[in-house]
Design an enzyme around this catalytic site. Sequence first.
Site, PDB file in Angstrom:
ATOM      1  N   CYS A 275      33.968  30.893  47.322  1.00  0.00           N
ATOM      2  CA  CYS A 275      34.360  30.325  46.035  1.00  0.00           C
ATOM      3  C   CYS A 275      34.064  28.826  46.051  1.00  0.00           C
ATOM      4  O   CYS A 275      34.243  28.169  47.087  1.00  0.00           O
ATOM      5  CB  CYS A 275      35.845  30.566  45.793  1.00  0.00           C
ATOM      6  SG  CYS A 275      36.361  29.985  44.176  1.00  0.00           S
ATOM      7  N   TYR A 413      32.921  24.871  37.269  1.00  0.00           N
ATOM      8  CA  TYR A 413      32.025  25.047  38.414  1.00  0.00           C
ATOM      9  C   TYR A 413      30.839  24.075  38.381  1.00  0.00           C
ATOM     10  O   TYR A 413      29.674  24.453  38.487  1.00  0.00           O
ATOM     11  CB  TYR A 413      31.551  26.506  38.507  1.00  0.00           C
ATOM     12  CG  TYR A 413      32.713  27.444  38.757  1.00  0.00           C
ATOM     13  CD1 TYR A 413      33.474  27.333  39.913  1.00  0.00           C
ATOM     14  CD2 TYR A 413      33.066  28.410  37.829  1.00  0.00           C
ATOM     15  CE1 TYR A 413      34.567  28.153  40.129  1.00  0.00           C
ATOM     16  CE2 TYR A 413      34.163  29.238  38.041  1.00  0.00           C
ATOM     17  CZ  TYR A 413      34.906  29.098  39.196  1.00  0.00           C
ATOM     18  OH  TYR A 413      35.988  29.892  39.413  1.00  0.00           O
TER      19      TYR A 413
HETATM   20  N1  MTE Z   1      33.221  38.232  37.828  1.00  0.00           N
HETATM   21  C1  MTE Z   1      34.035  38.560  36.812  1.00  0.00           C
HETATM   22  N2  MTE Z   1      33.619  39.503  35.945  1.00  0.00           N
HETATM   23  N3  MTE Z   1      35.229  37.976  36.647  1.00  0.00           N
HETATM   24  C2  MTE Z   1      35.685  36.997  37.506  1.00  0.00           C
HETATM   25  O1  MTE Z   1      36.795  36.482  37.331  1.00  0.00           O
HETATM   26  N4  MTE Z   1      35.156  35.607  39.460  1.00  0.00           N
HETATM   27  C3  MTE Z   1      34.023  34.957  40.105  1.00  0.00           C
HETATM   28  C4  MTE Z   1      33.080  35.995  40.694  1.00  0.00           C
HETATM   29  N5  MTE Z   1      32.776  37.002  39.733  1.00  0.00           N
HETATM   30  C5  MTE Z   1      34.830  36.610  38.567  1.00  0.00           C
HETATM   31  C6  MTE Z   1      33.608  37.289  38.707  1.00  0.00           C
HETATM   32  C7  MTE Z   1      34.384  34.042  41.170  1.00  0.00           C
HETATM   33  S1  MTE Z   1      34.873  32.499  40.678  1.00  0.00           S
HETATM   34  C8  MTE Z   1      34.248  34.349  42.487  1.00  0.00           C
HETATM   35  S2  MTE Z   1      34.540  33.187  43.684  1.00  0.00           S
HETATM   36  C9  MTE Z   1      33.862  35.676  42.917  1.00  0.00           C
HETATM   37  O2  MTE Z   1      33.701  36.568  41.823  1.00  0.00           O
HETATM   38  C10 MTE Z   1      34.905  36.250  43.856  1.00  0.00           C
HETATM   39  O3  MTE Z   1      34.529  37.514  44.235  1.00  0.00           O
HETATM   40  P1  MTE Z   1      35.543  38.449  45.011  1.00  0.00           P
HETATM   41  O4  MTE Z   1      36.823  38.508  44.217  1.00  0.00           O
HETATM   42  O5  MTE Z   1      34.865  39.762  45.162  1.00  0.00           O
HETATM   43  O6  MTE Z   1      35.782  37.788  46.362  1.00  0.00           O
END
Ligand code: MTE
Length: 570
Positions: A275, A413
């Site tokens: 992240c 981000y």
């Molecule tokens: N995808 C969706 N659809 N919704 C989300 O909130 N979070 C993102 C990403 N993909 C997110 C997402 C973020 S900020 C991160 S760091 C990663 O997913 C985390 O993936 P994980 O939960 O499988 O570790």
Amino acid sequence: MLLLRRCSGLTPFGPLTPLRPRAAVAAEWRTLRLLSGGSNSEDQRWRNAGYSLSWRRALAGLLAGTGAVMAYGLNRHKADAASVAVTPQNSQLRVFSQEEVTKHRTLQDGVWVTFNGSVYDITEFVAMHPGGDKILLAAGGALEPFWALYAVHNQDHVLEILSEYKVGELRAEDRKKQQSATSSDPYSADPERHPALRVNSLKPFNAEPPTEILSDSYVTPSAIFFKRNHLPVPKVDPASYELQVDGLPGGGLKLSLEDLKSRFPKHTVTATLQCAGNRRSEMNAVKQVKGLNWGIAAISNGVWAGARLRDVLLAAGYGPHTAQWARHVQFEGLDKDVTGTTYGASIPVNKAMSEEGDVLLAYEMNGEPLPADHGFPLRVVVPGTVGARNVKWLSKITVSAEESDSHWQQNDYKGFSPTTDWDTVDFKSAPAIQELPVQSAITVPAPGASVLRGDQEVTVKGYAWSGGGRQVVRVDVSLDGGKTWQVARLKSGDSGETPKPSPPPGRAWAWKLWELTLPLPPDTRQLEIVCKAVDDSYNMQPDTVAPIWNLRGVLSNAWHRVKVTIRDAE
Ligand code: MTE
């Protein structure tokens, strides 16, 4: 034009507060925003909003020329918050119909909301809202669905702030209608989670593995893999699931999960996800930032399997002509907020189409179907790229000349200078984070731990990784705060396992775990253990946090430091 502090002209002080021009109120609020300390974590920003109100009350008291008013304003914050939000503060409070409330949806007409049967005029608060003008989405209606989604609001001091704006009660029959509409919890379908996870926020769910076990396995077990959700986890029926591919000649393509599994070769990639906010707590220690207070474990390593994005785009009609105008590939998730807005992000088209980019439409994680928290039934895995672009619960892919217009691509981000604050930040001026910089951290020993003098040595363990497929080639470890260094042993698998062959240049997607045992220095009782990694472009980590501090607390990759005491006996 005069701004009425309450629709009735009455305030919690009674009719004492003079009506003042909007410009004067705005100036006062700007001053109070500065007094309240600028940017912060979500929770801290809410607390600051509360302090601002105390200041505002004090100021109002001075303006009204009465110490009694000031004392009232300050003392009210000591009241029991739970009761404050529901207790009428003024017997002259009016009863409003939902229809009347709904008329107040803009700053011009006033911004009204309801909560728990009470009506609030929050026009003045809009500029102060820690979450920005998203608060306007709730204008004219109930706050409950939003607070269920953004659970940071469910705190006494937030209720206390709200109570300052109460103007009346909602008509009983309208309240009943609301209750039936707002009773469901959008997070009720979220999956069960492992109790070992260190939870940063429950709704939405955000958690990291316990640091001390993070480096015990090269592949992080799915149950303790870090989880970063912005919204509730959507429930998806794999039988009716469809992925839509748009933006290409031929009118697009729709693929079922079965199509993805049967029509495209299955490709497996071991890749670390990190992240952007990993290690944010170290930035918070320098100066408060806005965001979840992640420790060093918003990072994990997984084995992902699925169809290559490149293969799917080629099947959908991507060709030499597309390459002339296409610049980005956008992704949309199935997770939605109350307005129906879905999570989204994009990556450069070159990364998506590169044979060596290894971008996957993954349906498996660690040899099993993707768990619900990690994007079931399909997510994109973009090796070497910040976690935020690895969109889960993938519903739509669009090849485009433009980046995704999602909030998370455009207004989050991104990295900024330490001098940029929430009043000066211009999100358009900075590029969206894609590849991450070189990173490493110490997992063992834990900060504040002690080692026995009699053991004569200390074993230090950790992880190291770099973005963009750059391979970590060295990790240096110091026991004396960085004065002297030793080189750690890098591992490319679990101990006992045959070391994996080096990945092809530019495709080192997985972290390296590392370890080093060093003799305890004789003449000290305190160790400051430090680690720093070097990647194959000779990128190194900065030595301190302050010069890379930024208001969102992203890209935190300074040397990691852990203080440990040497004890003489058990
Ligand atoms: N995808 C969706 N659809 N919704 C989300 O909130 N979070 C993102 C990403 N993909 C997110 C997402 C973020 S900020 C991160 S760091 C990663 O997913 C985390 O993936 P994980 O939960 O499988 O570790």
